[in-house]
Every structure is written in C-alpha cells, then in structure tokens.
Scaffold this motif. Structure first.
Motif, PDB file in Angstrom:
ATOM      1  N   TRP A  92       0.844  -1.048   0.062  1.00 28.84           N
ATOM      2  CA  TRP A  92       0.036   0.012  -0.057  1.00 28.84           C
ATOM      3  C   TRP A  92       0.845   1.265   0.125  1.00 28.84           C
ATOM      4  O   TRP A  92       2.059   1.140   0.604  1.00 28.84           O
ATOM      5  N   ILE A  93       0.414   2.396  -0.604  1.00 30.13           N
ATOM      6  CA  ILE A  93       0.770   3.704  -0.750  1.00 30.13           C
ATOM      7  C   ILE A  93       0.031   4.692  -0.091  1.00 30.13           C
ATOM      8  O   ILE A  93      -0.903   4.753  -0.320  1.00 30.13           O
ATOM      9  N   ALA A  94       0.829   5.626   0.797  1.00 32.02           N
ATOM     10  CA  ALA A  94       0.274   6.839   1.200  1.00 32.02           C
ATOM     11  C   ALA A  94       1.042   8.061   0.734  1.00 32.02           C
ATOM     12  O   ALA A  94       2.157   7.957   0.858  1.00 32.02           O
ATOM     13  N   THR A  95       0.350   8.861   0.060  1.00 30.47           N
ATOM     14  CA  THR A  95       1.149  10.071  -0.395  1.00 30.47           C
ATOM     15  C   THR A  95       0.652  11.374   0.485  1.00 30.47           C
ATOM     16  O   THR A  95      -0.798  11.595   0.599  1.00 30.47           O
ATOM     17  N   ILE A  96       1.397  12.063   0.751  1.00 30.78           N
ATOM     18  CA  ILE A  96       1.355  13.643   1.354  1.00 30.78           C
ATOM     19  C   ILE A  96       2.212  14.586   0.696  1.00 30.78           C
ATOM     20  O   ILE A  96       3.362  14.183   0.288  1.00 30.78           O
ATOM     21  N   GLY A 121     -14.291  -6.237  -1.537  1.00 37.06           N
ATOM     22  CA  GLY A 121     -14.330  -6.811  -2.793  1.00 37.06           C
ATOM     23  C   GLY A 121     -13.014  -6.355  -3.887  1.00 37.06           C
ATOM     24  O   GLY A 121     -12.538  -7.201  -4.644  1.00 37.06           O
ATOM     25  N   ARG A 122     -12.609  -5.032  -3.634  1.00 35.17           N
ATOM     26  CA  ARG A 122     -11.668  -4.701  -4.387  1.00 35.17           C
ATOM     27  C   ARG A 122     -10.920  -3.336  -3.587  1.00 35.17           C
ATOM     28  O   ARG A 122     -11.691  -2.290  -3.299  1.00 35.17           O
ATOM     29  N   ALA A 123      -9.725  -3.394  -3.704  1.00 33.94           N
ATOM     30  CA  ALA A 123      -8.885  -2.171  -2.948  1.00 33.94           C
ATOM     31  C   ALA A 123      -9.418  -0.972  -3.891  1.00 33.94           C
ATOM     32  O   ALA A 123      -9.133  -0.826  -5.030  1.00 33.94           O
ATOM     33  N   PRO A 124      -9.706   0.001  -3.174  1.00 31.13           N
ATOM     34  CA  PRO A 124      -9.971   1.261  -3.898  1.00 31.13           C
ATOM     35  C   PRO A 124      -8.727   2.313  -3.926  1.00 31.13           C
ATOM     36  O   PRO A 124      -7.594   2.231  -3.347  1.00 31.13           O
ATOM     37  N   LEU A 125      -9.004   3.268  -4.489  1.00 29.41           N
ATOM     38  CA  LEU A 125      -8.176   4.527  -4.269  1.00 29.41           C
ATOM     39  C   LEU A 125      -8.890   5.379  -3.351  1.00 29.41           C
ATOM     40  O   LEU A 125     -10.277   6.120  -3.480  1.00 29.41           O
ATOM     41  N   VAL A 126      -8.206   5.844  -2.174  1.00 38.57           N
ATOM     42  CA  VAL A 126      -8.954   6.672  -1.308  1.00 38.57           C
ATOM     43  C   VAL A 126      -8.309   8.145  -1.224  1.00 38.57           C
ATOM     44  O   VAL A 126      -6.982   8.276  -1.469  1.00 38.57           O
ATOM     45  N   VAL A 127      -8.941   9.027  -1.552  1.00 41.07           N
ATOM     46  CA  VAL A 127      -8.774  10.406  -1.616  1.00 41.07           C
ATOM     47  C   VAL A 127      -9.232  11.291  -0.542  1.00 41.07           C
ATOM     48  O   VAL A 127     -10.475  11.430  -0.227  1.00 41.07           O
ATOM     49  N   GLY A 128      -8.246  12.007   0.168  1.00 37.51           N
ATOM     50  CA  GLY A 128      -8.580  12.711   1.362  1.00 37.51           C
ATOM     51  C   GLY A 128      -8.914  14.323   0.691  1.00 37.51           C
ATOM     52  O   GLY A 128      -8.055  15.052   0.136  1.00 37.51           O
ATOM     53  N   THR A 129     -10.304  14.538   0.533  1.00 37.50           N
ATOM     54  CA  THR A 129     -10.598  15.566  -0.127  1.00 37.50           C
ATOM     55  C   THR A 129     -10.511  17.143   0.796  1.00 37.50           C
ATOM     56  O   THR A 129     -10.923  16.985   1.813  1.00 37.50           O
ATOM     57  N   ARG A 130      -9.934  17.996   0.179  1.00 41.61           N
ATOM     58  CA  ARG A 130      -9.933  19.381   1.101  1.00 41.61           C
ATOM     59  C   ARG A 130     -11.149  20.105   1.020  1.00 41.61           C
ATOM     60  O   ARG A 130     -11.229  20.683  -0.008  1.00 41.61           O
ATOM     61  N   LEU A 131     -12.046  20.058   1.949  1.00 47.66           N
ATOM     62  CA  LEU A 131     -13.190  20.836   1.885  1.00 47.66           C
ATOM     63  C   LEU A 131     -12.986  22.268   2.304  1.00 47.66           C
ATOM     64  O   LEU A 131     -13.801  23.236   1.629  1.00 47.66           O
ATOM     65  N   LYS A 132     -12.058  22.558   2.916  1.00 44.73           N
ATOM     66  CA  LYS A 132     -11.833  24.059   3.366  1.00 44.73           C
ATOM     67  C   LYS A 132     -10.356  24.380   3.198  1.00 44.73           C
ATOM     68  O   LYS A 132      -9.423  24.143   3.975  1.00 44.73           O
ATOM     69  N   LYS A 166      -3.468  10.743  -0.546  1.00 44.33           N
ATOM     70  CA  LYS A 166      -4.070   9.676  -1.187  1.00 44.33           C
ATOM     71  C   LYS A 166      -3.652   8.252  -0.519  1.00 44.33           C
ATOM     72  O   LYS A 166      -2.457   8.397  -0.182  1.00 44.33           O
ATOM     73  N   VAL A 167      -4.447   7.139  -0.734  1.00 49.71           N
ATOM     74  CA  VAL A 167      -3.841   5.975  -0.403  1.00 49.71           C
ATOM     75  C   VAL A 167      -4.452   4.933  -1.373  1.00 49.71           C
ATOM     76  O   VAL A 167      -5.629   4.970  -1.807  1.00 49.71           O
ATOM     77  N   PHE A 168      -3.481   4.012  -1.961  1.00 51.25           N
ATOM     78  CA  PHE A 168      -3.778   3.181  -2.934  1.00 51.25           C
ATOM     79  C   PHE A 168      -2.813   2.005  -2.856  1.00 51.25           C
ATOM     80  O   PHE A 168      -1.940   1.976  -2.321  1.00 51.25           O
ATOM     81  N   LEU A 169      -3.221   0.957  -3.809  1.00 52.35           N
ATOM     82  CA  LEU A 169      -2.161  -0.317  -4.103  1.00 52.35           C
ATOM     83  C   LEU A 169      -0.993   0.186  -4.843  1.00 52.35           C
ATOM     84  O   LEU A 169      -1.395   1.007  -5.740  1.00 52.35           O
ATOM     85  N   ARG A 170       0.072  -0.113  -4.555  1.00 56.11           N
ATOM     86  CA  ARG A 170       1.293   0.367  -5.630  1.00 56.11           C
ATOM     87  C   ARG A 170       1.258  -0.211  -6.675  1.00 56.11           C
ATOM     88  O   ARG A 170       1.463   0.522  -7.825  1.00 56.11           O
ATOM     89  N   GLU A 171       0.757  -1.241  -6.999  1.00 56.40           N
ATOM     90  CA  GLU A 171       0.465  -2.202  -8.213  1.00 56.40           C
ATOM     91  C   GLU A 171      -0.546  -1.064  -9.081  1.00 56.40           C
ATOM     92  O   GLU A 171      -0.308  -1.380 -10.293  1.00 56.40           O
ATOM     93  N   ASP A 172      -1.606  -0.717  -8.260  1.00 58.69           N
ATOM     94  CA  ASP A 172      -2.549   0.003  -9.392  1.00 58.69           C
ATOM     95  C   ASP A 172      -1.865   1.286  -9.757  1.00 58.69           C
ATOM     96  O   ASP A 172      -2.239   1.697 -11.100  1.00 58.69           O
ATOM     97  N   PHE A 173      -1.006   1.942  -9.072  1.00 57.31           N
ATOM     98  CA  PHE A 173      -0.362   3.219  -9.788  1.00 57.31           C
ATOM     99  C   PHE A 173       0.694   2.794 -10.774  1.00 57.31           C
ATOM    100  O   PHE A 173       0.601   3.408 -11.862  1.00 57.31           O
ATOM    101  N   LEU A 174       1.437   1.691 -10.635  1.00 58.09           N
ATOM    102  CA  LEU A 174       2.315   1.232 -11.683  1.00 58.09           C
ATOM    103  C   LEU A 174       1.918   0.691 -12.976  1.00 58.09           C
ATOM    104  O   LEU A 174       2.439   0.739 -13.881  1.00 58.09           O
TER     105      LEU A 174
END
Length: 246
Positions: A92-96, A121-132, A166-174
């Motif tokens: 897993w990858i987390a980016t900041i 069922g399936r690993a997602p792309l998790v996005v930390g959305t900046r509301l403010k 963001k958090v996602f699987l390394r293989e999904d990015f590559l």
C-alpha cells in the motif's frame, strides 16, 4: 525491520524549513499504523532540503529508517511520486505533500478505508478531499475551476482530484501510463482501470513556510494540455472483463 505493509511517500522541492516539523508529525503517527516505511523524494532541491532530511533521520525518534531518494534535477511532482512508489517496499502507498498543509494524523483512517474496501471486494483509491482550502483566494479559485472542468469532461466523481493525500495499492499506480501531471488525474485514470474511488474529507492547513512552486497560470496551461491527453488515453484504453489461462 519486518517488510512494510504501507509506504508513506512524500515529495519535496526546496522545503528546507518544513522538513523537520513534517517529519516530527509523521513520527507521531507511525505507532498508529502497521509496519510501514517513510520515503522522501527530493526532486532536485537547491536549498538545504537534503541536509534537513538527513538531520531528521539522525535526530527524530522513530525515523531512523527514513529513506531519502534524490533526483539530480527537477523532474516534476509526478516524476518524484513515480520514483518513490517504484522504490517502495509496501503493498500500500500513502502520499502527502511536504509543505505542512497535509495533516499526517489523517493517514490511519484513510488507510483503514482502503483495507475495508479491499475486504469488500476491491482495493480502492482513497482520496482525502480538502473541503476548506487554506490557500490564497486566487489559488482556490483556480483549483475550483480546474476541478469543475475535469469533472465535466472526465466524470471522475472526485471533487478534489489534485488532493495530495491519497492511499492506494502500489501495483494500481504502476499499472497506469506514466507522464508528468499524472498525480492530478489519478481518480479518472484509476477509474478507467476499474479501481473504485472512496473520498473522505480531511483537514487542510496553511503552508508552514515558503511559497508554492507553481503559478496559477502555469498550472492552468499545463492542466488543459494534460486534460486533453487523459481524454485520449481513456478513449484508447481497452481492458478485458476477465483473463483465463486455458
């Protein structure tokens, strides 16, 4: 150290004043995560960023294993992300971002959402959305316009496609086609590759020190060009529903 489950990738460019506080915050978060590694990618900084990263590794408890990768010239944020993710050991990858605007304490919850999605069922792309947003009014307006344009054209269902957290699987990015500007289109491109999207509101803070490395005009010009490229890529992508070995 056991093999990391999660790799936290931070890209920086001339952020010498922000390195120590960002690293200190990251160190406080690590105990709340499974075995993970922290990777900083210095995208060709010409200030004291590299020296401050080495100092953080030597002096901050919990970051003795900090990995530092450095480009000999500036390659752009997407290139720096690619370097960090390609060399990461975690599944897993987390980016900041490394300017202090992202709150690392959000990472455990974003990661938990990723694990929950995978169990369902399936690993997602998790996005930390900046509301403010804690940016200048001009940058907020430019971002709002860019996000709206992307939404209308790409229908990626993400209100903040350029969000750094963001958090996602390394293989999904590559698996994605790699180009500079990719980081702004992850929701749309991963959707094309059938990766589900999860959005979670996160806190956004004012930059600790320094200024953004990008101008609104420059981002707009490059963004329109990249947007047209992403439309072309999505139209030309062909994926099977299933693959069988017979």
């Amino acid at each position: 150290m056991a093999s990391p489950v999660l790799s936290i990738v931070v890209t920086v460019l001339n952020e010498q004043e922000n390195i120590i506080p960002v690293c200190q915050e990251l160190a406080t978060v690590l105990p709340n995560l499974p075995v993970c590694e922290v990777i900083f990618v210095d995208d060709g900084s010409v200030d004291g960023t590299l020296d401050m990263l080495r100092q953080a590794r030597e002096t901050i408890s919990g970051l003795q294993e900090l990995r530092i990768l450095r480009h000999n010239k500036r390659c752009g944020k997407s290139g720096a992300l690619r370097t960090g993710i390609k060399n990461a050991k975690g599944r897993w990858i987390a980016t900041i971002d490394g300017d202090g605007q992202d709150d690392p304490s959000e990472i455990p919850e974003l990661f938990a959402l990723g694990l929950s999605g995978e169990k369902a069922g399936r690993a997602p792309l998790v996005v930390g959305t900046r509301l403010k947003r804690r940016d200048t009014i001009w940058r907020r307006l430019a971002t709002r316009f860019a996000n709206g344009l992307r939404q209308r054209i790409l229908a990626d269902e993400c209100p903040d496609t350029g969000a750094p957290m963001k958090v996602f699987l390394r293989e999904d990015f590559l698996n994605l086609p790699q180009f500079e500007g990719l980081h702004r289109f992850l929701p749309a491109l991963m959707k094309t590759y059938r990766v589900p999207l999860v959005c979670k509101p996160v806190r956004h803070r004012s930059r600790l020190h320094g200024e953004s490395k990008y101008t609104n005009l420059g981002r707009a010009i490059v963004g329109v060009r990249d947007l047209l490229g992403v439309v072309w890529l999505r139209n030309r992508t062909r994926l099977p529903e299933t693959v069988e070995e017979c």
